[in-house]
Scaffold this motif. Sequence first.
Motif, mmCIF file in Angstrom:
data_model
loop_
_atom_site.group_PDB
_atom_site.id
_atom_site.type_symbol
_atom_site.label_atom_id
_atom_site.label_comp_id
_atom_site.label_asym_id
_atom_site.label_seq_id
_atom_site.Cartn_x
_atom_site.Cartn_y
_atom_site.Cartn_z
ATOM 1 N N ASN A 82 -12.974 -34.661 6.082
ATOM 2 C CA ASN A 82 -11.941 -33.660 6.332
ATOM 3 C C ASN A 82 -12.580 -32.307 6.564
ATOM 4 O O ASN A 82 -13.436 -31.869 5.786
ATOM 5 C CB ASN A 82 -10.989 -33.571 5.131
ATOM 6 C CG ASN A 82 -10.072 -34.772 5.048
ATOM 7 O OD1 ASN A 82 -9.025 -34.801 5.670
ATOM 8 N ND2 ASN A 82 -10.485 -35.779 4.283
ATOM 9 N N ASN A 83 -12.161 -31.655 7.629
ATOM 10 C CA ASN A 83 -12.736 -30.352 7.958
ATOM 11 C C ASN A 83 -11.637 -29.446 8.508
ATOM 12 O O ASN A 83 -11.332 -29.482 9.700
ATOM 13 C CB ASN A 83 -13.861 -30.519 8.982
ATOM 14 C CG ASN A 83 -14.532 -29.194 9.302
ATOM 15 O OD1 ASN A 83 -14.396 -28.227 8.559
ATOM 16 N ND2 ASN A 83 -15.234 -29.153 10.420
ATOM 17 N N ASN A 118 -8.585 -28.253 9.974
ATOM 18 C CA ASN A 118 -7.422 -28.845 10.630
ATOM 19 C C ASN A 118 -7.722 -30.173 11.309
ATOM 20 O O ASN A 118 -6.911 -30.662 12.086
ATOM 21 C CB ASN A 118 -6.859 -27.864 11.664
ATOM 22 C CG ASN A 118 -6.263 -26.630 11.013
ATOM 23 O OD1 ASN A 118 -5.635 -26.726 9.969
ATOM 24 N ND2 ASN A 118 -6.474 -25.473 11.633
ATOM 25 N N THR A 119 -8.902 -30.739 11.050
ATOM 26 C CA THR A 119 -9.256 -32.000 11.690
ATOM 27 C C THR A 119 -9.800 -32.994 10.669
ATOM 28 O O THR A 119 -10.270 -32.627 9.597
ATOM 29 C CB THR A 119 -10.318 -31.801 12.794
ATOM 30 O OG1 THR A 119 -11.531 -31.298 12.192
ATOM 31 C CG2 THR A 119 -9.833 -30.845 13.860
ATOM 32 N N ILE A 120 -9.716 -34.264 11.054
ATOM 33 C CA ILE A 120 -10.345 -35.350 10.301
ATOM 34 C C ILE A 120 -11.311 -36.051 11.252
ATOM 35 O O ILE A 120 -10.921 -36.438 12.361
ATOM 36 C CB ILE A 120 -9.315 -36.354 9.765
ATOM 37 C CG1 ILE A 120 -8.264 -35.649 8.911
ATOM 38 C CG2 ILE A 120 -10.006 -37.448 8.957
ATOM 39 C CD1 ILE A 120 -7.149 -36.573 8.448
ATOM 40 N N THR A 121 -12.553 -36.213 10.841
ATOM 41 C CA THR A 121 -13.558 -36.862 11.681
ATOM 42 C C THR A 121 -13.886 -38.232 11.103
ATOM 43 O O THR A 121 -14.275 -38.353 9.928
ATOM 44 C CB THR A 121 -14.843 -36.017 11.767
ATOM 45 O OG1 THR A 121 -14.528 -34.741 12.321
ATOM 46 C CG2 THR A 121 -15.874 -36.702 12.651
ATOM 47 N N ARG A 149 -17.784 -41.246 17.188
ATOM 48 C CA ARG A 149 -16.923 -40.536 16.252
ATOM 49 C C ARG A 149 -15.569 -40.269 16.903
ATOM 50 O O ARG A 149 -15.473 -40.137 18.121
ATOM 51 C CB ARG A 149 -17.560 -39.242 15.782
ATOM 52 C CG ARG A 149 -17.708 -38.165 16.827
ATOM 53 C CD ARG A 149 -18.375 -36.926 16.255
ATOM 54 N NE ARG A 149 -18.447 -35.858 17.245
ATOM 55 C CZ ARG A 149 -19.024 -34.685 17.027
ATOM 56 N NH1 ARG A 149 -19.568 -34.430 15.862
ATOM 57 N NH2 ARG A 149 -19.052 -33.766 17.973
ATOM 58 N N LEU A 150 -14.564 -40.181 16.046
ATOM 59 C CA LEU A 150 -13.196 -39.894 16.487
ATOM 60 C C LEU A 150 -12.694 -38.711 15.675
ATOM 61 O O LEU A 150 -12.675 -38.756 14.448
ATOM 62 C CB LEU A 150 -12.296 -41.110 16.280
ATOM 63 C CG LEU A 150 -10.814 -40.928 16.632
ATOM 64 C CD1 LEU A 150 -10.647 -40.709 18.137
ATOM 65 C CD2 LEU A 150 -9.994 -42.130 16.184
#
Length: 442
Positions: A242-243, A245-248, A256-257
């Motif tokens: 988790n970073n 506003n995004t999830i990697t 990677r998505l």
Amino acid sequence: MRFKDKVSRVALRVSLIAMVVLSIILSAVIWGSDARFSRIEETSNQTQTKDLGQRSLRDIYLPTQTFYFKNKKMYQVYDTKNNLPLEFSKLTQSLRPLLPIRIWSSQTKYEKMLRNPNYIQLTYPDQITISLFLTNVRKNDSREFNRIFVSTTSSDYIYLGNDENHTLYCIRLNDVSFKTLIEHIRNAQTQMPVTLEKVHDDYLPFYEKNLSLPVYSYLTNEESDSYFVYRLLGSNNPTQHNNGNTITYSNGVYERLIAAKHTHNYEYIDYQQDQIPKTISRKLNDSLYFVRKIGLSEPDLRFFDADDNTVIYQNYVEEYPIFLPGKYKMRAQVKFAPNGMTINFNSLDLQIPIPTNGEKKTLIPTTEAMDELYQKGYHRKDIERIIIGYTAKSSNSKNKKLVDLEPAYYVKINKQWKTLDEWLNTNNQLDSAGKEGLVDGL
């Protein structure tokens, strides 16, 4: 009597042994045959494709606009009863030229064809290759075109035209009749007067009068992150980070998505796909392969635009592309690069059209839209394309899955697509466009 029983038992035993041996031999022959395995694999692939609901390559690379002349005046037409581009595609699906394709390259002759009232024209949103159109022959033919000329007086020839270099390809036909298609075009429900104007590398339809277009409403569906993680990264428990506003999601160091929280936008990067396709045909084919790998719904998905090593696919309503919410506005955008392939896509799936109250939105004539851009400081050479598209917006209703589609002018400048209003409200237009282009990467 005992002798007969003994003979019967021996005969039965011999027969069973012979049948077992024969079965083993036949099995070895059948299952050891490469052709047999090929047929099984082919049947499996066909079944899988059918189950996924995937349309043919020609249905994805389909013309999007149709034009004809009435009383020497050009009209853009659309018919809700008959899918005119699809009709044309079916008529030419098994097309085999009788003679080698003849070529002319002349701006004078090309523009004369554009004004010829004896031809109906079907156009693609951007150039495709002859090998995508003539799927049965010329598999490696990467010559490009974006316009088709169909004679209203003869079915002996059709012409493929490339707006960019004014090239015409003449194809002689056999046993193809466009009579019914031409009747449907002439009787189409929606007929809008247009002129063709040269903008950058294309001849685009300019609408001469105020244009009143309907507003549409759709119920939507959105797949979860896990759906795309499974399709793109597999089931080997990808790591999650988790970073902001995004999830990697990562599958080792090669894939990677990145999923944006609270939106429908994703970015998939595959560092193993580090080869840029050498031909435009390969680029178009490979990009669609990767889009299908994502698992997006395809009913209205079509090829939309291509620049350098980037290919874009959009959903359509009638003959107009739908621009979705978010940074990229595209349903799927594939970018090939030496350091890996990137796909930006939107998971918002328009599923069920909702009856509306007949609301419409009026657009100004195209020349007025261009004048507004000039007054803002844009030059004609900066404007690559100007088209009508639909903007997907959240509905005012309490149902979060309901979106409205509103028509608007979309303009392409510096390889970026924005609405006319967005460009007019942009400060330091060209500098800003250039900087954003490096980030958005069209």
